[in-house]
Design a protein around this motif. Structure first.
Motif, PDB file in Angstrom:
ATOM      1  N   PRO A   1     -11.162 -41.070 -15.111  1.00 55.46           N
ATOM      2  CA  PRO A   1      -9.727 -41.351 -14.243  1.00 55.46           C
ATOM      3  C   PRO A   1      -8.772 -40.289 -14.798  1.00 55.46           C
ATOM      4  O   PRO A   1      -8.842 -39.696 -15.689  1.00 55.46           O
ATOM      5  N   VAL A   2      -7.992 -40.086 -13.893  1.00 55.98           N
ATOM      6  CA  VAL A   2      -6.906 -39.062 -13.778  1.00 55.98           C
ATOM      7  C   VAL A   2      -5.479 -39.726 -13.780  1.00 55.98           C
ATOM      8  O   VAL A   2      -5.064 -40.460 -12.902  1.00 55.98           O
ATOM      9  N   LEU A   3      -4.774 -39.151 -14.702  1.00 52.75           N
ATOM     10  CA  LEU A   3      -3.170 -39.476 -14.804  1.00 52.75           C
ATOM     11  C   LEU A   3      -2.440 -38.194 -14.544  1.00 52.75           C
ATOM     12  O   LEU A   3      -2.525 -36.921 -15.233  1.00 52.75           O
ATOM     13  N   SER A   4      -1.725 -38.089 -13.360  1.00 52.50           N
ATOM     14  CA  SER A   4      -0.989 -37.128 -12.877  1.00 52.50           C
ATOM     15  C   SER A   4       0.488 -37.267 -13.374  1.00 52.50           C
ATOM     16  O   SER A   4       1.123 -38.162 -13.221  1.00 52.50           O
ATOM     17  N   LEU A   5       0.919 -36.215 -14.145  1.00 52.12           N
ATOM     18  CA  LEU A   5       2.258 -36.163 -14.661  1.00 52.12           C
ATOM     19  C   LEU A   5       3.259 -35.734 -13.800  1.00 52.12           C
ATOM     20  O   LEU A   5       3.259 -34.215 -13.416  1.00 52.12           O
ATOM     21  N   ASP A   6       4.409 -36.300 -13.220  1.00 51.48           N
ATOM     22  CA  ASP A   6       5.513 -35.904 -12.392  1.00 51.48           C
ATOM     23  C   ASP A   6       4.770 -35.227 -11.309  1.00 51.48           C
ATOM     24  O   ASP A   6       5.018 -34.184 -11.189  1.00 51.48           O
ATOM     25  N   PRO A   7       4.118 -35.889 -10.356  1.00 51.57           N
ATOM     26  CA  PRO A   7       3.356 -35.118  -9.434  1.00 51.57           C
ATOM     27  C   PRO A   7       4.657 -34.884  -8.245  1.00 51.57           C
ATOM     28  O   PRO A   7       5.606 -35.446  -8.008  1.00 51.57           O
ATOM     29  N   PRO A   8       4.160 -33.647  -7.494  1.00 50.67           N
ATOM     30  CA  PRO A   8       5.166 -33.041  -6.715  1.00 50.67           C
ATOM     31  C   PRO A   8       5.181 -34.075  -5.397  1.00 50.67           C
ATOM     32  O   PRO A   8       4.165 -34.715  -4.991  1.00 50.67           O
TER      33      PRO A   8
ATOM     34  N   GLN B   1      -7.084 -35.908  -7.193  1.00 50.40           N
ATOM     35  CA  GLN B   1      -7.000 -37.352  -6.939  1.00 50.40           C
ATOM     36  C   GLN B   1      -6.903 -38.232  -8.204  1.00 50.40           C
ATOM     37  O   GLN B   1      -7.662 -38.214  -9.224  1.00 50.40           O
ATOM     38  N   ALA B   2      -5.494 -38.935  -8.214  1.00 46.41           N
ATOM     39  CA  ALA B   2      -5.188 -39.394  -9.632  1.00 46.41           C
ATOM     40  C   ALA B   2      -5.465 -41.065  -9.262  1.00 46.41           C
ATOM     41  O   ALA B   2      -5.335 -41.598  -8.165  1.00 46.41           O
ATOM     42  N   LYS B   3      -5.564 -41.590 -10.465  1.00 47.20           N
ATOM     43  CA  LYS B   3      -5.773 -43.152 -10.646  1.00 47.20           C
ATOM     44  C   LYS B   3      -4.368 -43.681 -10.765  1.00 47.20           C
ATOM     45  O   LYS B   3      -3.732 -44.558 -10.363  1.00 47.20           O
ATOM     46  N   TRP B   4      -3.493 -42.919 -11.644  1.00 43.19           N
ATOM     47  CA  TRP B   4      -2.247 -43.140 -12.057  1.00 43.19           C
ATOM     48  C   TRP B   4      -1.585 -41.974 -11.832  1.00 43.19           C
ATOM     49  O   TRP B   4      -1.888 -40.836 -11.953  1.00 43.19           O
ATOM     50  N   SER B   5      -0.047 -42.192 -11.373  1.00 38.78           N
ATOM     51  CA  SER B   5       0.855 -41.091 -11.433  1.00 38.78           C
ATOM     52  C   SER B   5       2.143 -41.440 -12.007  1.00 38.78           C
ATOM     53  O   SER B   5       2.636 -42.759 -12.093  1.00 38.78           O
TER      54      SER B   5
END
Length: 120
Positions: free
Chosen positions: A51-58, A65-69
């Motif tokens: 799974p991907v955690l995106s930090l402060d996505p634009p 492709q993130a599971k969490w933002s």
């Protein structure tokens, strides 16, 4: 537990990882998306089972492709509707906002993080 931090695209592991933290996408410099290392990292993450955690996505969305933002401080309206979106309190003093003409009322109360998505 292994955590993959993207430092160099040449260091991308073929072994399994537990979570991918995406901090590559930026609000200011969209030219990164055209660079080879960025493309290689994005493709690797999108093909990984982790799974991907995106930090402060634009606002425009991310290339991964993130599971969490995780949004920082103030929520932004984004096109990313596929991940669960959370808002994180970094503890900025109220004066930071007032100095920039922003009337800010913290939504956090006693919480450090709040969900901004519908519960499933």
């Amino acid at each position: 537990m292994s955590i993959c931090l993207w430092l160099l695209s040449a260091d991308l592991s073929s072994s399994a990882v537990d979570i991918i933290i995406n901090a590559m996408d930026t609000h200011e410099n969209t030219q990164y998306k055209q660079q080879g290392w960025f493309i290689a990292c994005s493709e690797w993450a999108n093909h990984s089972k982790a799974p991907v955690l995106s930090l402060d996505p634009p606002v425009e969305g991310t290339s991964v492709q993130a599971k969490w933002s995780l949004g920082i401080c103030l929520p932004l309206t984004g096109k990313d509707s596929t991940s669960k979106v959370y808002l994180c309190d970094l503890g900025f003093p109220k004066k930071v906002f007032t100095n920039h003409g922003i009337e800010y009322i913290s939504p956090f109360s006693h919480k450090f993080i709040i969900p901004l998505h519908y519960r499933s």
